[in-house]
Design an enzyme around this catalytic site. Structure first.
Site, short mmCIF file in Angstrom:
data_model
loop_
_atom_site.label_atom_id
_atom_site.label_comp_id
_atom_site.label_asym_id
_atom_site.label_seq_id
_atom_site.Cartn_x
_atom_site.Cartn_y
_atom_site.Cartn_z
N THR A 1 0.41 4.44 -6.29
CA THR A 1 1.66 3.67 -6.35
C THR A 1 1.28 2.32 -6.78
O THR A 1 1.23 1.38 -6.01
CB THR A 1 2.35 3.48 -5.01
OG1 THR A 1 2.48 4.70 -4.38
CG2 THR A 1 3.72 2.84 -5.18
N GLU B 1 -2.78 -0.37 2.94
CA GLU B 1 -1.97 -0.50 4.16
C GLU B 1 -2.85 -0.46 5.41
O GLU B 1 -3.55 0.52 5.64
CB GLU B 1 -0.89 0.59 4.18
CG GLU B 1 0.17 0.31 3.10
CD GLU B 1 1.16 1.44 2.88
OE1 GLU B 1 2.22 1.16 2.30
OE2 GLU B 1 0.88 2.57 3.26
N LYS C 1 0.42 -4.47 -8.56
CA LYS C 1 0.97 -4.24 -7.21
C LYS C 1 0.49 -2.89 -6.73
O LYS C 1 0.18 -2.00 -7.54
CB LYS C 1 2.49 -4.34 -7.19
CG LYS C 1 3.27 -3.26 -7.87
CD LYS C 1 3.51 -1.99 -7.12
CE LYS C 1 3.93 -2.23 -5.69
NZ LYS C 1 3.89 -0.89 -4.98
N ASN D 1 3.50 3.23 8.22
CA ASN D 1 4.05 4.46 7.66
C ASN D 1 4.79 5.35 8.66
O ASN D 1 5.49 6.27 8.25
CB ASN D 1 2.94 5.26 6.98
CG ASN D 1 2.51 4.59 5.68
OD1 ASN D 1 3.33 4.45 4.78
ND2 ASN D 1 1.28 4.15 5.62
#
Lengths: 408, 408
Positions: A199, A280, A188, A403
């Site tokens: 992350t 993202e 992930k 974000n």
């Protein structure tokens, strides 16, 4: 406004068929740690004697579960083991409460799985600085254990997602002396992605027989050339974790198999690429290949300077073959460069050579390459034999929307 | 879609009234280097004996005019001098043609101003990699010289703009032994801004008497604490130039004046802040103040890691007091930090203390601070006496629009 709930345009058509790895069983559930209406806890139970290796974020503010895993990795045991992951809360920067939460969860997993607490590895991913409501996890562990199933790795890939838009998996099978061993991995990650991990949570399983020390050296070596060569936004998470488990259930020893080593590299690289493809707001997958540097390290520094440059990433989003910004990123990197030996290409289109725009440069050809979904920026420094390749994505309105426009 | 032509919401109400600096005259014109319908060339003529100092980008791919200025700075001369700046084309990564263009322009300026070529300093800002049509500049120099006027510094500030949304100026006057000396400066810059200077051009003039060596040491010292402490997007230009000229026309020696030194610092800091306030897409002005680090250098590394983090800059754009991302940026910076001694505040609101969320933390208070236009992020590392303050802006849809949606 970008649609921040849509699946990444770079996502594969579907989750791959992953082989069942003998010696591993999975279960997932919706514990309501933070998210509602989706699974958010994953348990992987590992057979007795499974060798476990790992690599972790080098952040100086790393989270309690990371510190706990680091302390446990490296020991050899005949006991079973378990990996427990929750999404929605990173249990990072949570002080003593964070340490207590890890202790409570690992104790409960050890108890329900009947294994030593030292063989329980946990990860938490999600918001930083909120106390982890660990009782929501410990409360469902007995049920989770009752539902373990060797075929549920795809469910596991889903339960560990946070802002990911698709589940990520990769696999390989290798023949060693006529016998087959398998590798299956899940990952992930979609933001806060930069070298020194990200992350990013990665779990890789194999039924091969590999000693712990050998497994650790394989994983460490490949991490540098795969997960440490991707970047979405130059930010590095407090929680990055890669754990690899070799159950040995196949009975086939792969410790010295170069074929196995190659297959593991390919699985790790594929997972790393999938993380970038879920960056993202990403609409383009970008390879930055640097050659001719004074050293491999210099090549890596230049490549990351290019891959992390907001001006280059926005130019790619705008399908603009703005090679002047590549010159800028090389100039600022701090690694050795000679302006007048520099060559740059976009895909197969040579745009600059020996310190100036190529005589044969066609803006139309370069622009055509930039319209594709897979962008290649090639740089040759003309100084030596050092080389490195890294991967990133473009910087779009979608990144800002994810974000800035929404509270995380 | 952000309006990319609007003036920055952080712009001052108007261009300040700058004092006339005796010994400097300015002229500007629309030479059509690239832009149409606006001035794009600025000439500043300096009186005989003017001392000239400068600081420049440390990019390894710096542009031809930068290399030419660097070679000339540091000499002492009784002759006059000149500064010639064009906007629209950076004359960077233009190979031998770039060197030839600088030679042609400096020769022509020397000829029309009747000064040595070694006293002509040029800057070019704009697109990288395009040949500079230098004949458009050399062709208008005689006319430009004929229009020199001591009162035209505001016009000069306009002619050097590229994607700037407002002209930038700052000034100070200092009394030394009953006599007044003045400082007036102009700057341009709005993207590709990071330490080691930026896509930033700065010209500062004073009528004080200061020897070249002393002037250089003043400028170098202040550059580290001002222009090297701002960042918009972490990208560093190939063309950054700061030139300071002391004409000596006042007859007042300021070489050893701490008052003058302080006033120069304030002018440079004001110009640096104005550059950040015109950061591409900026809607918030952000101060990052780090204390308690092991060294000033460590404090600076942490501060820049925070100021350059896309996740923090987007959170600020979203008015989100997301202090977990500050923890992340400290963790990834590479400088020393102890998670459990860390304190963080937004404005006057303490959000984290000793490694965890403050007991008194009020999300409402922190959110109220984030709604303002001036944001302060304070970090205390609890390790020592090292400190640093840097300035940046938020990362918004406007930045993406300026850099991705339009060809530069």
């Amino acid at each position: 406004m970008a649609d921040v709930t849509a699946v990444s345009p770079l996502a594969p058509d579907r989750f791959p068929d992953l082989p069942v790895i003998s010696g591993v069983r999975f279960a997932t559930t919706a514990a309501g740690v933070k998210y509602q209406g989706r699974t958010d806890v994953m348990l992987a139970e590992l057979a007795p004697g499974t060798a476990i290796a790992g690599t972790f974020t080098r952040s100086s503010t790393r989270a309690a579960p990371v510190l706990d895993c680091e302390a446990k990795i490296g020991t050899v045991s005949d006991a079973g083991a378990a990996i427990l992951v929750n999404s929605g809360n990173a249990n990072a920067f949570t002080g003593k409460a964070g340490v207590d939460a890890v202790a409570a969860i690992t104790a409960k997993v050890a108890s329900v799985c009947d294994i030593p607490q030292s063989r329980v590895f946990t990860s938490s991913t999600g918001v930083i600085g909120e106390p982890l409501p660990h009782e929501r996890i410990t409360g469902i562990l007995a049920d989770l254990r009752a539902n373990l199933d060797a075929g549920r790795i795809a469910d596991a890939a889903k339960a560990i997602m946070t802002t990911d838009t698709f589940a990520k998996g990769a696999a390989a099978t290798v023949k060693i002396g006529g016998e087959t061993v398998s590798i299956a991995g899940i990952a992930k990650g979609s933001g806060m992605i930069a070298p020194d991990m990200a992350t990013m949570l990665v779990y890789i399983f194999t039924d091969a027989v590999i000693e712990q020390e050998q497994l650790q050296s394989m994983v460490s070596a490949h991490t540098n050339a795969t997960f440490n060569c991707i970047t979405v936004d130059s930010d590095t998470s407090t929680s990055d974790t890669l754990i690899m488990a070799a159950t040995g259930a196949s009975g086939v020893d792969a410790s010295d198999s170069t074929k196995f080593l190659g297959a593991l590299h390919d699985v790790m690289l594929e997972l790393a690429h999938l993380v970038v493809k879920d960056g993202e707001g990403a609409t383009k997958f970008v390879e930055v290949a640097v050659t001719g540097a004074q050293s491999d390290r210099d090549a890596y520094v230049h490549a990351m300077s290019i891959a992390n440059s907001p001006l280059i990433k926005t130019a790619i989003a705008g399908e603009d073959p703005n090679w002047g910004r590549v010159v800028m990123a090389i100039g600022k990197s701090g690694a050795a460069a000679d302006r007048d030996r520099l060559s740059i290409r976009f895909g197969d289109v040579e745009v600059a050579k020996d310190g100036w725009r190529s005589a044969a440069y066609s803006e139309a050809d370069a622009a055509a390459h930039m319209k594709g979904q897979d962008i290649v920026i090639g740089v040759d420094l003309g100084l030596g034999g050092g080389k490195a390749t890294v991967w990133t994505c473009d910087l779009t309105h979608g990144y800002i929307s994810i974000n800035a426009d929404y509270r995380s």
